[in-house]
Design a protein around this motif. Structure first.
Motif, short mmCIF file in Angstrom:
data_model
loop_
_atom_site.label_atom_id
_atom_site.label_comp_id
_atom_site.label_asym_id
_atom_site.label_seq_id
_atom_site.Cartn_x
_atom_site.Cartn_y
_atom_site.Cartn_z
N VAL A 1 -5.57 -3.97 4.06
CA VAL A 1 -5.68 -4.27 2.63
C VAL A 1 -6.50 -3.17 1.96
O VAL A 1 -7.61 -2.87 2.39
N ALA B 1 -0.39 -1.31 9.57
CA ALA B 1 0.32 -2.45 8.97
C ALA B 1 -0.64 -3.63 8.87
O ALA B 1 -1.34 -3.96 9.83
N GLY B 2 -0.69 -4.23 7.70
CA GLY B 2 -1.59 -5.37 7.47
C GLY B 2 -2.90 -4.99 6.80
O GLY B 2 -3.64 -5.87 6.33
N ARG C 1 1.39 6.73 5.98
CA ARG C 1 0.21 5.94 6.37
C ARG C 1 -1.08 6.54 5.86
O ARG C 1 -2.13 5.90 5.95
N ASP D 1 8.94 -1.48 -1.18
CA ASP D 1 8.76 -2.81 -0.58
C ASP D 1 7.87 -2.82 0.66
O ASP D 1 7.54 -3.90 1.16
N TYR D 2 7.48 -1.67 1.19
CA TYR D 2 6.56 -1.66 2.33
C TYR D 2 5.09 -1.69 1.89
O TYR D 2 4.18 -1.64 2.72
N VAL D 3 4.89 -1.74 0.58
CA VAL D 3 3.54 -1.90 0.02
C VAL D 3 3.58 -3.08 -0.95
O VAL D 3 4.46 -3.15 -1.80
N GLU D 4 2.65 -4.02 -0.80
CA GLU D 4 2.53 -5.13 -1.75
C GLU D 4 1.34 -4.82 -2.66
O GLU D 4 0.25 -4.55 -2.16
N LYS E 1 -1.50 -4.13 -0.19
CA LYS E 1 -1.42 -4.35 1.26
C LYS E 1 -0.33 -3.47 1.83
O LYS E 1 0.77 -3.41 1.28
N PHE E 2 -0.66 -2.76 2.91
CA PHE E 2 0.32 -1.92 3.59
C PHE E 2 1.07 -2.83 4.56
O PHE E 2 0.54 -3.23 5.60
N VAL E 3 2.30 -3.19 4.21
CA VAL E 3 3.04 -4.21 4.96
C VAL E 3 3.56 -3.68 6.29
O VAL E 3 3.44 -4.34 7.33
N ARG E 4 4.16 -2.48 6.26
CA ARG E 4 4.76 -1.92 7.47
C ARG E 4 4.91 -0.42 7.32
O ARG E 4 4.86 0.11 6.22
#
Length: 205
Positions: free
Chosen positions: A140, A137-138, A94, A166-169, A178-181
């Motif tokens: 940007v 999470a969420g 994180r 895949d936890y970062v878009e 974007k930090f997804v999770r």
């Protein structure tokens, strides 16, 4: 050779592993430690030595985090619910500099720390220059407009040696991520095996 590159190579050789999976790591050529005694055969590590090595490896991977700061992550990890080792990895991933690195906006974790420090990054539209800032999470993350054409950013986006997990878009056309999770240990693309549970044992001795 810059001080940062020298430090990075020294960490690799001291640990005897290419911990970032970089093609230019000296470990690819010499799998022994630096210095005149580097080639001596090493004895079997004690439990303490194994735990210490695990800690040095994880600390080094994230750009040689200070002992004081790393211990704080441990204290927060054991305070949170769930597996403390997984919590530790989640906290480290994180970090803003870690997310910038994962999104391939810069080539190395050392460059990510410097990039954030120099004010090139925004989180949810606000400039943040603290590498250890913990994203949620969420959130940007974007490269500020004036920094999008920097050579270091353009070169990093084209690097083929690693993928965005895949936890970062990441949208490299806009230099936005974007930090997804929060990831688990198995989600994180470490080039070498990390053992956070040994680190928890080390600090709880």
């Amino acid at each position: 050779m810059s001080k940062r590159i020298a430090a990075k190579h020294k960490i690799d050789r001291r640990l005897g592993q290419n911990i970032w999976g970089r093609p230019k790591s000296p470990v690819n050529r010499r799998e022994y430690g630096p210095g005149q005694h580097g080639q001596r055969r090493k004895g079997k590590l004690s439990d303490y030595g194994t735990q210490l090595r695990a800690k040095q490896k994880l600390k080094g991977y994230y750009g040689s985090i200070s002992e004081k700061q790393f211990r704080r992550y441990y204290q927060e990890a054991i305070r949170l619910k769930g597996d403390s080792g997984e919590n530790l990895i989640g906290l480290l991933e994180r970090r803003l500099d870690a997310v910038v690195y994962r999104a391939k906006l810069v080539p190395t974790v050392f460059a990510a720390r410097q990039f954030v420090n120099h004010g090139h990054v925004k989180v949810n539209g606000r400039r943040v220059n603290i590498p250890s800032y913990l994203v949620k999470a969420g959130d940007v993350i974007e490269v500020k407009e004036a920094s999008k054409q920097l050579v270091i950013v353009l070169e990093s986006v084209g690097l083929a040696e690693r993928d965005v997990p895949d936890y970062v878009e990441a949208d490299h056309s806009k230099m936005v991520a974007k930090f997804v999770r929060v990831p688990t240990l198995s989600d994180v693309p470490y080039p070498v095996q990390m053992e956070p549970n040994l680190i928890i044992e080390f600090y709880s001795r």
